[in-house]
Design an enzyme around this catalytic site. Sequence first.
Site, mmCIF file in Angstrom:
data_model
loop_
_atom_site.group_PDB
_atom_site.id
_atom_site.type_symbol
_atom_site.label_atom_id
_atom_site.label_comp_id
_atom_site.label_asym_id
_atom_site.label_seq_id
_atom_site.Cartn_x
_atom_site.Cartn_y
_atom_site.Cartn_z
ATOM 1 N N LYS A 161 59.487 88.757 -1.325
ATOM 2 C CA LYS A 161 60.265 89.962 -1.629
ATOM 3 C C LYS A 161 59.608 90.754 -2.765
ATOM 4 O O LYS A 161 60.265 91.219 -3.685
ATOM 5 C CB LYS A 161 61.699 89.587 -2.000
ATOM 6 N N CYS A 162 58.317 90.928 -2.659
ATOM 7 C CA CYS A 162 57.511 91.556 -3.702
ATOM 8 C C CYS A 162 56.875 92.823 -3.138
ATOM 9 O O CYS A 162 56.630 92.924 -1.938
ATOM 10 C CB CYS A 162 56.430 90.544 -4.128
#
Length: 161
Positions: A34-35
């Site tokens: 989730k970057c």
Amino acid sequence: MELYAHPVTLNTGEQTTLEQYKGKVLLIVNTASKCGFTPQYEGLETLYKKYKDKGLEVLGFPCDQFGHQEPGSDDDIAQFCSLNFGVSFPLFKKTLVNGHDANPLFEALKEQAPGLLGTKRIKWNFTKFLVTSDGKVLKRYAPTIKPSAIEKDIVKLLPVE
């Protein structure tokens, strides 16, 4: 300790060492699902597919130390990587890369390839370490460096056909 002797755990829970990768060029990356850099999984997979038969291994080590960007379980992470990016390179158990409980492998990588101005600390997800086929940590790449930009360095290390 020789780099290959470091104990590691695959995301399936299987305990092993890097010994099985001896003689190969390694690109070791701390990853997150989730970057902002998560799309780099695609570039890493492209490199892996293109060069795995020529002696490259990409090793992904999910890490939740930066902005809680890897909250899932090891199974969740593997599923996400497979479904969204077709990842087929080895993924390892979620790990710590900084701090008192940091994975000893990452301690060795940081020691042999310090960051900007000699800093050891990993600053964010998708920091990449390039390791030669004889186990020397050649270079550290910042998260902002795309996998495709590393390709020329990888090619120089692979055996000439």
